[in-house]
Design a protein around this motif. Structure first.
Motif: not given
Length: 537
Positions: A381-383, A470-471, A284, A529, A465-467, A386
């Motif tokens: 690299s996917t939710q 959200n960022y 983080n 999702q 690219y949901e991550e 992570y």
């Protein structure tokens, strides 16, 4: 050509075989066909990806599961530059990868006359991200160059090695003598430091062991050491699965407060084969990892020990050598310091620290693990990946790895999963990839079919690219560029001849996984999702 004389291409194949190479990945071209001379008559399997980046990722996945170097053969220029991303991922994650490429004829190098596939300085470019980059100008140097390459691939901190062979050298004759394969023992801790560490271990009452990817081959000895010290074992992403289900195991990220608390309260922390980098210790980027004054760092790479964090004792040694020597010094008595209770408390606190969405995704990972015992999950690299990097107990050694560490290359998962499956055909291999990441490497579905790789492509579809979206939202930035329209993955799978299913509910996942595991080749399962019931909390 005289009896006993071979071309450089033929000799190269013999040297690879003598070094236990059984699989190579590559796309042949006119600049490398001479390197293929003799390959068809060898015991080496050639696997053709759809893109040279896929060749590199396949070699990466193969190396992580087999423990042997992954090997690529690519053409000069674009073939090699297409492989660079995979080499960078391998460099960051210390994965042994041998990349053999062509290069233009010796007389043309560095002249800038517009030769096909020409680069200003191909070897110089590769030297920036390879442990070694060598241009073979004299065919008689081939055995020595290859010996040096395999020494680097098997000793010290692992990573990519690059050898380029000019097209006018590939077909030249060479007399190949006996091929040596040296025995490597690696560095070892000096006796004074060893005795110091042994005393620290014997005096510690709240010891903790940190394990990184460099600790994988030492797992049996580490388990004995942990039980003698009664010390919880924290595993980073590339070490997950080393101690599956063990009461001392803490399969959680050192980025979590609970794990940091465990470490800050310890009176001894043994960090074994871990880079202690940001993607494991500060995901983080909150700069909250504690200063550990009673830290003992053990690493095969002396330079890494100097990069920090600084240990009270820094040991240049293989983890295997250090653990073996330490076990001999501390004796066989087992301490009783409440290690299992501390580990259990940390596990519970670490999982509770995550939000409901992440815990739901971890439940899905555990469903995969429990439905397919001994499976390997290769992530992109996917939710859901992570979430697993924060907390997931893989069911086997080398059973969890992904690109969401180190270099963080999107599109890694599909090809790396193919390499993993070819390295261990007996294992169920699940590629956990997002709709965005899969589109980086979509054509490798065809490569999986051609190779007969039993990979289950589990697509985590969130329509973009949901991550990143959200960022952006969290930072009051209007989301832009984060909604690439995904294709109908079931139709794409059908076009490549893969059986595929889209789940209406997560409760259907075990049945779908078992059905997919019974097919002779690759298959695809899609979880949406937002539309698959139970995919999110």
């Amino acid at each position: 050509m005289a009896a006993g004389t071979k071309t450089v291409g033929q000799a190269l194949v013999e040297i690879l075989e003598a070094n236990d190479v059984d699989t190579v990945f590559g796309i042949p071209g006119v600049h490398t066909v001479e390197l293929y001379r003799g390959l068809a008559g060898s015991n080496i399997r050639h696997v053709t990806p759809r893109h040279e980046q896929g060749a590199g990722f396949m070699a990466d996945g193969y190396a992580r599961v087999s423990g042997k170097p992954g090997v690529c053969i690519v053409i000069t220029g674009p073939g090699l530059t297409n492989t660079i991303t995979a080499m960078a991922q391998a460099y960051q994650d210390s994965v042994p990868m041998l990349v053999i490429s062509g290069v233009n004829a010796r007389a043309t190098l560095g002249r800038g006359r517009g030769q096909l596939h020409e680069l200003p300085d191909q070897r110089g470019m590769m030297a920036t991200l390879a442990l070694m980059s060598h241009t073979l100008l004299d065919p008689n140097e081939l055995p020595d160059v290859m010996e040096r390459a395999f020494l680097l691939l098997r000793s010290g901190r692992r990573g990519p090695v690059h050898i380029e062979i000019p097209i006018d050298v590939m077909g030249l004759p060479i007399e190949l003598g006996p091929i040596s394969s040296p025995i490597i023992s690696g560095p070892r801790c000096d006796i004074s430091s060893l005795l110091d560490i042994a005393i620290k271990c014997q005096e510690a009452t709240r010891a903790v062991i940190l394990c990184g990817g460099g600790a994988i081959t030492a797992a049996p000895g580490i388990e004995i050491l942990a039980e003698r010290l009664d010390a919880p074992i924290v595993t980073t992403v590339n070490a997950r699965g080393l101690f599956y289900g063990h009461p001392l195991s803490v399969p959680a990220s050192p980025s979590l407060r609970a794990v940091r608390t465990l470490l800050s309260q310890a009176d001894l922390v043994l960090a074994l084969g871990t880079q202690m980098g940001q993607t494991d210790y500060d995901i983080n980027n909150d700069k909250g990892f504690p200063v550990i004054e009673n830290l003992v760092r053990v690493d095969i790479d002396a330079a890494q020990l100097a990069r920090g964090p600084t240990g009270q004792v820094a040991v240049h040694s293989t983890v295997n050598n250090l653990v073996d020597d330490l076990l001999s010094e501390i004796g066989g008595a087992k301490a009783s310091h409440g290690g299992a209770a501390r580990a259990e408390l940390t596990r519970k606190a670490a999982r509770a620290e995550l939000d409901n969405k992440m815990r739901c995704e971890i439940d899905i990972l555990e469903t995969i693990r429990d439905t397919l015992p001994g499976c390997i999950i290769v992530g992109d690299s996917t939710q859901a990946v992570y979430a697993g990097n924060f907390y997931y107990d893989a069911g086997r050694i080398r059973g969890w790895f992904n690109a969401a560490t180190g270099y963080g290359a999107l599109g890694y998962g599909p090809a790396a999963a193919i390499g993993a499956s070819l390295a261990d055909p007996s294992a169920s291999v699940v590629c956990l990839t997002g709709d965005g990441g899969l589109q980086f490497s979509l054509a490798e579905l065809g490569s999986a079919r051609d190779a007969g790789a039993k990979v289950i492509f589990l697509v985590w579809n969130n329509d973009g690219y949901e991550e990143i979206k959200n960022y952006m939202i969290d930072r009051d930035i209007q989301p832009l560029g984060v909604h690439p329209t995904p294709p109908d993955f079931l139709k794409i799978a059908d076009a490549y001849g893969l059986p595929a299913v889209r789940l209406d509910a997560i409760s259907q996942l075990p049945e779908a996984l078992l059905a997919a595991s019974e097919t002779d080749g690759p298959s695809l399962i899609e979880i949406h999702q937002h539309h698959t019931r139970g995919a999110t909390a």
